[in-house]
Design an enzyme around this catalytic site. Sequence first.
Site, short mmCIF file in Angstrom:
data_model
loop_
_atom_site.label_atom_id
_atom_site.label_comp_id
_atom_site.label_asym_id
_atom_site.label_seq_id
_atom_site.Cartn_x
_atom_site.Cartn_y
_atom_site.Cartn_z
N HIS A 11 0.83 -1.21 0.00
CA HIS A 11 0.00 0.00 0.00
C HIS A 11 0.86 1.26 0.00
O HIS A 11 0.41 2.32 0.40
CB HIS A 11 -0.91 0.01 1.23
CG HIS A 11 -1.87 -1.13 1.28
ND1 HIS A 11 -2.79 -1.36 0.30
CD2 HIS A 11 -2.05 -2.12 2.20
CE1 HIS A 11 -3.51 -2.45 0.61
NE2 HIS A 11 -3.07 -2.92 1.76
N HIS A 25 -8.62 -3.84 -1.42
CA HIS A 25 -8.23 -5.22 -1.73
C HIS A 25 -9.25 -5.85 -2.66
O HIS A 25 -9.34 -7.06 -2.78
CB HIS A 25 -8.11 -6.06 -0.47
CG HIS A 25 -7.31 -5.42 0.61
ND1 HIS A 25 -7.88 -4.62 1.56
CD2 HIS A 25 -5.99 -5.42 0.86
CE1 HIS A 25 -6.95 -4.17 2.37
NE2 HIS A 25 -5.79 -4.63 1.97
#
Lengths: 335, 215
Positions: free
Chosen positions: A55, A217
């Site tokens: 991330h 996700h």
Amino acid sequence: MKKIINQPAAVPEETIEGFIRAYADDFEKVEGVKGIRVRTPKDKVALVIGGGSGHEPMFAMFVGENLADASANGNIFASPDPNTIVQTVRSVERGKGVLLIYGNYAGDNLNFDMAAEILEDFEIESRTVRVWDDVASAPKERITDRRGIAGDVFVLKIAGAATAAGLSLEEAYRVAVKARDNTFSLGVALSGGTIPGEEHPAFTLPDGEIEFGMGVHGEPGVKRMKLIPADQTTDFLLEKLLEDSGIHRGDSVCTLVNGLGSTTLSELCIINRRLAPLLESRGIGIHDMEIGSYITCQEMAGASITLLRLDEELQKYYDMPCWSPYYQKRAKKAK
Amino acid sequence: MKTICTEEMKAMLLFIADRVMESKPMLTEVDSRIGDGDHGIGMETGFRAVKEVLSGEDFDTVNQLFRQTGIAMLNSMGGASGVVFSTMFMGGVKGMQDTSQIDTQAFADMMSRSLEAVQKRGGARRGDKTMVDALEPACAAMSEYQGGDFGEIFCRAAEAAQKGVEETKRYAAKFGRAKSLMERSIGYQDAGATSVWIIFRAAADWCLKKEAEEA
């Protein structure tokens, strides 16, 4: 998916190694685990963040001056294990306790809770703030089921300032909770991200379609539709955010337009161009606007808008300068 | 097989590790439908660590073996699976008398304690669309079984786990990232439950293979 990597499993570790080589004056790796820490932790309550790798720059690289003292990083999109968290905390904790901040996901919750129990054995006091800013991920009645997305940036920014100001663990915790409770995000996805080494994206969207509220996700969102222009997209996002947050005329906010990985800065700027007058027309004061890809998902395309509702206290901590390689704030110029 | 000694148990765990690692593409596929597709990667990472730890060391007791298996998974995987699956392996040996060989009764008791530890840690109950949906029926089948044969007890556990996996298709997710799907997760099986089934199926296959070799 073509990527410039070596062994897929080595991506998180090798990312940290490369990052540390560039910023070795300020940071070092936590021995034996995937942690990054400031070289010289200050004598204050420690602030440790963490989450899955992939991330970037969140979480690994949001360490720095008046930000987090250290980050505990997991495998790609998987929370760090308890040992990584414990070793990372111990590398920066100075006897005043540690504030743990992370996104509200089952894996992070389990591993950080287990780590907090182990920290007790080391007589390290901890407080936990789970960020749950994604308004699309659960209804308001189940707010503790909501996921943490780009709002991590604001909660961490405020908590970093609060601990740097010398607040006690209890006080820093109170301020961080207040920041969390006033942070709201909603995103739109254009295409799915990938897990390095995997041939196919973790999820896909049909050509020409977008999905509001989709998780970083690939967790499905609230509304799928044909691609619409940036202005309408922005209108939809803000409308939902204001409805959910109750932010209204007279309030003062900070905003963040966050890119999810492959969306360009121009697209983010075009969203922000619309966002500013929309807020103004509703009589909502804009204290600060941020544009950047701070919490991403590899090649995921899309963006989110985050609103942080300020009060006097939150504004004071928000305005404190901070520095990390990819996120920094200067002292606010007098208007 | 009436009893399994530490060394045999180690061979069985290594066999299970290989089977889970081979199943990575299937687990990834299952998880991609309603999760983020990383369950297979996590399990592969965990069992690779298990193989490393077990291969490099000799163990005196079954207790040590399961504890080290759990710790290897816990320290390598991360994610909810890391905590939950490591607890499945090490939760049951906590407080268990040290032993270098185990019979089916003691093994069933150990797994029941593991289940209890998993539920306490993860908070999931039957019907929440998690690995508990496979582990609970598997443990129940093992506790019920009185025949004393390891091949048979693992076959029954695997069968019960498989039924549990099938049942997860009917459930709406209450935990993990699939949670935000709620009703939309109905129709798909849970990846964690699938892993539990793979583990018991591999244990059964190892026993059957071993029995065939000895016959």
